[in-house]
Design a protein around this motif. Structure first.
Motif, PDB file in Angstrom:
ATOM      1  N   PHE A  16      -1.999 -13.377  -0.638  1.00 45.13           N
ATOM      2  CA  PHE A  16      -1.529 -12.145  -1.246  1.00 45.13           C
ATOM      3  C   PHE A  16      -1.307 -12.212  -2.752  1.00 45.13           C
ATOM      4  CE2 PHE A  16      -0.111 -11.881   3.188  1.00 45.13           C
ATOM      5  CZ  PHE A  16      -0.621 -10.642   3.541  1.00 45.13           C
ATOM      6  N   VAL A  17      -0.959 -13.360  -3.301  1.00 48.33           N
ATOM      7  CA  VAL A  17      -0.555 -13.428  -4.706  1.00 48.33           C
ATOM      8  C   VAL A  17      -1.775 -13.373  -5.619  1.00 48.33           C
ATOM      9  CG1 VAL A  17       0.612 -14.811  -6.462  1.00 48.33           C
ATOM     10  CG2 VAL A  17       1.552 -14.672  -4.135  1.00 48.33           C
ATOM     11  N   ARG A  18      -1.677 -12.560  -6.645  1.00 47.42           N
ATOM     12  CA  ARG A  18      -2.770 -12.375  -7.601  1.00 47.42           C
ATOM     13  C   ARG A  18      -3.144 -13.683  -8.290  1.00 47.42           C
ATOM     14  NH1 ARG A  18      -3.208  -7.620 -12.040  1.00 47.42           N
ATOM     15  NH2 ARG A  18      -5.192  -8.236 -12.980  1.00 47.42           N
ATOM     16  N   ARG A  19      -4.443 -13.895  -8.447  1.00 47.01           N
ATOM     17  CA  ARG A  19      -4.963 -15.003  -9.251  1.00 47.01           C
ATOM     18  C   ARG A  19      -6.128 -14.465 -10.059  1.00 47.01           C
ATOM     19  NH1 ARG A  19      -4.579 -17.735  -4.293  1.00 47.01           N
ATOM     20  NH2 ARG A  19      -6.831 -17.759  -4.046  1.00 47.01           N
ATOM     21  N   ASN A  20      -5.943 -14.352 -11.353  1.00 47.55           N
ATOM     22  CA  ASN A  20      -7.029 -13.867 -12.201  1.00 47.55           C
ATOM     23  C   ASN A  20      -8.133 -14.909 -12.275  1.00 47.55           C
ATOM     24  OD1 ASN A  20      -5.878 -11.377 -12.885  1.00 47.55           O
ATOM     25  ND2 ASN A  20      -4.606 -12.330 -14.446  1.00 47.55           N
ATOM     26  N   ASN A  21      -9.355 -14.453 -12.095  1.00 48.80           N
ATOM     27  CA  ASN A  21     -10.507 -15.353 -12.082  1.00 48.80           C
ATOM     28  C   ASN A  21     -11.512 -14.907 -13.136  1.00 48.80           C
ATOM     29  OD1 ASN A  21     -12.656 -16.991 -11.585  1.00 48.80           O
ATOM     30  ND2 ASN A  21     -12.835 -16.526  -9.417  1.00 48.80           N
ATOM     31  N   PRO A  22     -11.556 -15.588 -14.268  1.00 45.56           N
ATOM     32  CA  PRO A  22     -12.453 -15.163 -15.346  1.00 45.56           C
ATOM     33  C   PRO A  22     -13.923 -15.380 -15.031  1.00 45.56           C
ATOM     34  CG  PRO A  22     -11.413 -17.251 -15.897  1.00 45.56           C
ATOM     35  CD  PRO A  22     -10.759 -16.773 -14.633  1.00 45.56           C
ATOM     36  N   ASN A  23     -14.238 -16.136 -13.964  1.00 46.34           N
ATOM     37  CA  ASN A  23     -15.636 -16.457 -13.662  1.00 46.34           C
ATOM     38  C   ASN A  23     -16.267 -15.536 -12.631  1.00 46.34           C
ATOM     39  OD1 ASN A  23     -15.702 -18.724 -15.404  1.00 46.34           O
ATOM     40  ND2 ASN A  23     -14.674 -19.961 -13.847  1.00 46.34           N
ATOM     41  N   THR A  24     -15.539 -14.522 -12.176  1.00 53.59           N
ATOM     42  CA  THR A  24     -16.061 -13.677 -11.102  1.00 53.59           C
ATOM     43  C   THR A  24     -17.419 -13.083 -11.449  1.00 53.59           C
ATOM     44  OG1 THR A  24     -13.806 -13.098 -10.464  1.00 53.59           O
ATOM     45  CG2 THR A  24     -15.566 -11.728  -9.603  1.00 53.59           C
ATOM     46  N   GLU A  82      -9.226  -2.533  -8.568  1.00 53.84           N
ATOM     47  CA  GLU A  82      -8.126  -2.332  -7.624  1.00 53.84           C
ATOM     48  C   GLU A  82      -6.856  -3.032  -8.119  1.00 53.84           C
ATOM     49  OE1 GLU A  82      -8.399  -1.628  -3.635  1.00 53.84           O
ATOM     50  OE2 GLU A  82     -10.538  -2.080  -3.442  1.00 53.84           O
ATOM     51  N   ARG A  83      -5.714  -2.575  -7.631  1.00 53.81           N
ATOM     52  CA  ARG A  83      -4.436  -3.175  -8.017  1.00 53.81           C
ATOM     53  C   ARG A  83      -4.502  -4.697  -7.833  1.00 53.81           C
ATOM     54  NH1 ARG A  83       0.574  -1.505  -5.311  1.00 53.81           N
ATOM     55  NH2 ARG A  83      -0.133   0.628  -5.722  1.00 53.81           N
ATOM     56  N   SER A  84      -3.882  -5.392  -8.775  1.00 49.91           N
ATOM     57  CA  SER A  84      -3.853  -6.866  -8.768  1.00 49.91           C
ATOM     58  C   SER A  84      -5.225  -7.487  -8.993  1.00 49.91           C
ATOM     59  CB  SER A  84      -3.235  -7.406  -7.474  1.00 49.91           C
ATOM     60  OG  SER A  84      -1.940  -6.880  -7.282  1.00 49.91           O
ATOM     61  N   HIS A  85      -6.132  -6.731  -9.599  1.00 56.63           N
ATOM     62  CA  HIS A  85      -7.456  -7.225  -9.977  1.00 56.63           C
ATOM     63  C   HIS A  85      -7.806  -6.683 -11.369  1.00 56.63           C
ATOM     64  CE1 HIS A  85      -7.755  -7.525  -5.552  1.00 56.63           C
ATOM     65  NE2 HIS A  85      -8.695  -8.428  -5.744  1.00 56.63           N
ATOM     66  N   GLY A  86      -8.582  -7.442 -12.108  1.00 57.72           N
ATOM     67  CA  GLY A  86      -9.144  -6.956 -13.358  1.00 57.72           C
ATOM     68  C   GLY A  86      -8.113  -6.417 -14.319  1.00 57.72           C
ATOM     69  N   GLN A  87      -8.368  -5.219 -14.830  1.00 59.51           N
ATOM     70  CA  GLN A  87      -7.496  -4.602 -15.821  1.00 59.51           C
ATOM     71  C   GLN A  87      -6.314  -3.849 -15.202  1.00 59.51           C
ATOM     72  OE1 GLN A  87      -7.904  -5.091 -19.169  1.00 59.51           O
ATOM     73  NE2 GLN A  87      -9.497  -6.506 -18.499  1.00 59.51           N
ATOM     74  N   SER A  88      -6.272  -3.763 -13.886  1.00 58.15           N
ATOM     75  CA  SER A  88      -5.166  -3.061 -13.228  1.00 58.15           C
ATOM     76  C   SER A  88      -3.980  -3.994 -13.022  1.00 58.15           C
ATOM     77  CB  SER A  88      -5.616  -2.502 -11.870  1.00 58.15           C
ATOM     78  OG  SER A  88      -6.510  -1.430 -12.043  1.00 58.15           O
ATOM     79  N   GLY A 115      -0.395  -5.380 -11.163  1.00 57.81           N
ATOM     80  CA  GLY A 115      -0.021  -5.711  -9.797  1.00 57.81           C
ATOM     81  C   GLY A 115       0.043  -7.197  -9.589  1.00 57.81           C
ATOM     82  N   LYS A 116       0.984  -7.627  -8.770  1.00 53.77           N
ATOM     83  CA  LYS A 116       1.161  -9.053  -8.493  1.00 53.77           C
ATOM     84  C   LYS A 116       0.682  -9.444  -7.104  1.00 53.77           C
ATOM     85  CE  LYS A 116       5.128  -9.525 -11.622  1.00 53.77           C
ATOM     86  NZ  LYS A 116       6.571  -9.879 -11.725  1.00 53.77           N
ATOM     87  N   LEU A 117       0.592  -8.462  -6.205  1.00 58.00           N
ATOM     88  CA  LEU A 117       0.217  -8.757  -4.832  1.00 58.00           C
ATOM     89  C   LEU A 117      -0.975  -7.900  -4.400  1.00 58.00           C
ATOM     90  CD1 LEU A 117       3.704  -8.932  -3.063  1.00 58.00           C
ATOM     91  CD2 LEU A 117       2.295 -10.855  -3.824  1.00 58.00           C
ATOM     92  N   ILE A 118      -1.874  -8.515  -3.659  1.00 61.35           N
ATOM     93  CA  ILE A 118      -2.962  -7.804  -2.994  1.00 61.35           C
ATOM     94  C   ILE A 118      -2.457  -7.416  -1.607  1.00 61.35           C
ATOM     95  CG2 ILE A 118      -5.330  -8.008  -2.143  1.00 61.35           C
ATOM     96  CD1 ILE A 118      -5.690 -10.290  -4.233  1.00 61.35           C
ATOM     97  N   THR A 119      -2.661  -6.182  -1.195  1.00 59.49           N
ATOM     98  CA  THR A 119      -2.066  -5.724   0.065  1.00 59.49           C
ATOM     99  C   THR A 119      -3.104  -5.388   1.144  1.00 59.49           C
ATOM    100  OG1 THR A 119      -1.914  -3.343  -0.395  1.00 59.49           O
ATOM    101  CG2 THR A 119      -0.205  -4.760  -1.342  1.00 59.49           C
ATOM    102  N   PHE A 120      -4.338  -5.824   0.952  1.00 60.06           N
ATOM    103  CA  PHE A 120      -5.380  -5.704   1.988  1.00 60.06           C
ATOM    104  C   PHE A 120      -5.614  -4.254   2.430  1.00 60.06           C
ATOM    105  CE2 PHE A 120      -4.546 -10.124   1.928  1.00 60.06           C
ATOM    106  CZ  PHE A 120      -5.667 -10.766   2.459  1.00 60.06           C
ATOM    107  N   GLY A 121      -5.449  -3.327   1.509  1.00 63.05           N
ATOM    108  CA  GLY A 121      -5.721  -1.927   1.792  1.00 63.05           C
ATOM    109  C   GLY A 121      -4.498  -1.106   2.112  1.00 63.05           C
ATOM    110  N   VAL A 122      -3.356  -1.741   2.348  1.00 62.57           N
ATOM    111  CA  VAL A 122      -2.161  -1.003   2.762  1.00 62.57           C
ATOM    112  C   VAL A 122      -1.680  -0.083   1.651  1.00 62.57           C
ATOM    113  CG1 VAL A 122       0.209  -1.174   3.598  1.00 62.57           C
ATOM    114  CG2 VAL A 122      -1.503  -2.849   4.354  1.00 62.57           C
ATOM    115  N   LYS A 123      -1.447  -0.647   0.456  1.00 59.74           N
ATOM    116  CA  LYS A 123      -1.076   0.188  -0.687  1.00 59.74           C
ATOM    117  C   LYS A 123      -2.314   0.715  -1.407  1.00 59.74           C
ATOM    118  CE  LYS A 123       3.530  -1.618  -1.758  1.00 59.74           C
ATOM    119  NZ  LYS A 123       4.425  -2.154  -2.811  1.00 59.74           N
TER     120      LYS A 123
END
Length: 308
Positions: free
Chosen positions: A26-34, A123-129, A131-139
């Protein structure tokens, strides 16, 4: 006393395991190599590097601008807007720990050539958006409604809007179908989505870690509720699709080793409105367009023309 100590030890182990997998999942991890298709972590895409690079270059060159809105819980959300001077639009949602540009590297050109405006969402917790948590579609499903309302308020109040998603993004738009979407939303294209957060976590735990996650998921659910104010149970595309008459196009690779093709087939059976499914022989997760671009693009084009 010995029994008490054993029980205490088991509880501690479960708590530590749940905390570890909560952080992992769940916890965000920014990945510059995506979006670096030549990076080692993108080796699984090496067969398609040339076509993906062409798509990324198209996105880079095509006129666009960043747009921003606030989520229902106060996060700043970001998207790239491609203005093709059209009253037709598609809003695209990418996959888990992925990026909008990589997941839709080839699709953006297709939608532009079909004459669609595009919102390419981080999406939240990705890229320029935020958020600290990914919620698998819930939020994230509520963010879909936020972006639809943003588009209608600030870009085109009369637009015909389609929703598209890849992997977790597909789950996100299918879950959003269970919300009260404006009548401007005309249909959904869902590529390789999973049926629920609990379903995909159980599947990944068995496949990647070789254990049944049933005993730690309830604890992870508690962590989600404490730290993220959401739960992983009671949210399912199967239930959401029973509530909508929106037409749905499902796409899934038959060789998907991450999200089983059966999940899209189950969602297809649950959908109450017009529904179509294209399963691509030999395609792994998210690879359907890359492996069978002609078939997939024809299916998408026909779907869009029928419902726009």
């Amino acid at each position: 006393m010995a029994v008490f100590l054993i029980i205490l030890f088991v509880i501690i182990i479960i708590l530590f395991a749940a905390a570890y997998f909560f952080n992992l999942a769940f916890v965000r991890r920014n990945n510059p190599n995506t979006d670096d298709i030549d990076s080692k972590e993108n080796d699984f895409l090496k067969e398609y590097r040339t076509v993906i690079k062409e798509g990324l270059n198209y996105i880079e060159r095509h006129p666009k601008k960043w747009v921003y809105t606030l989520s229902f819980d106060g996060l700043k959300l970001a998207a790239r807007f491609f203005d093709n001077n059209s009253h037709k639009a598609i809003i695209l949602f990418h996959g888990y720990r992925s990026s909008a540009t990589r997941d839709f590297s080839c699709a953006v050109k297709m939608y532009c050539e079909l004459g669609y405006n595009i919102l390419l969402v981080d999406e939240r917790s990705h890229g320029q958006s935020e958020g600290k948590l990914i919620t698998f579609g819930v939020k994230e499903r509520k963010d879909v409604l936020t972006w639809v309302n943003y588009y209608l308020k600030y870009i085109d109040s009369d637009a015909e809007i389609f929703l598209g998603g890849m992997s977790m993004g597909a789950t996100t738009v299918l879950l959003a179908a269970g919300l009260e979407l404006p009548n401007n939303v005309k249909g959904i294209i869902a590529d390789c989505g999973f049926t629920s957060p609990a379903d995909i976590m159980n599947k990944v735990a068995r496949q990647a870690f070789h254990f049944n996650a049933g005993f730690i998921l309830p604890v992870m659910d508690i962590f989600c509720r404490i730290f993220g104010h959401f739960g992983i149970y009671g949210v399912s595309t199967l239930e959401a699709l029973k509530k909508t008459r929106l037409p749905i196009l499902f796409i899934h690779g038959k060789n998907d080793n991450f999200v089983p093709c059966e999940m899209s087939e189950s969602a297809y059976r649950s959908a109450a409105g017009d529904k179509y499914i294209l399963t691509v022989e030999g395609a792994d997760h998210g690879m359907s367009y890359l492996l069978a671009s002609k078939d997939v693009s024809e299916k998408i084009t026909g779907f869009l023309k029928k419902y726009s």
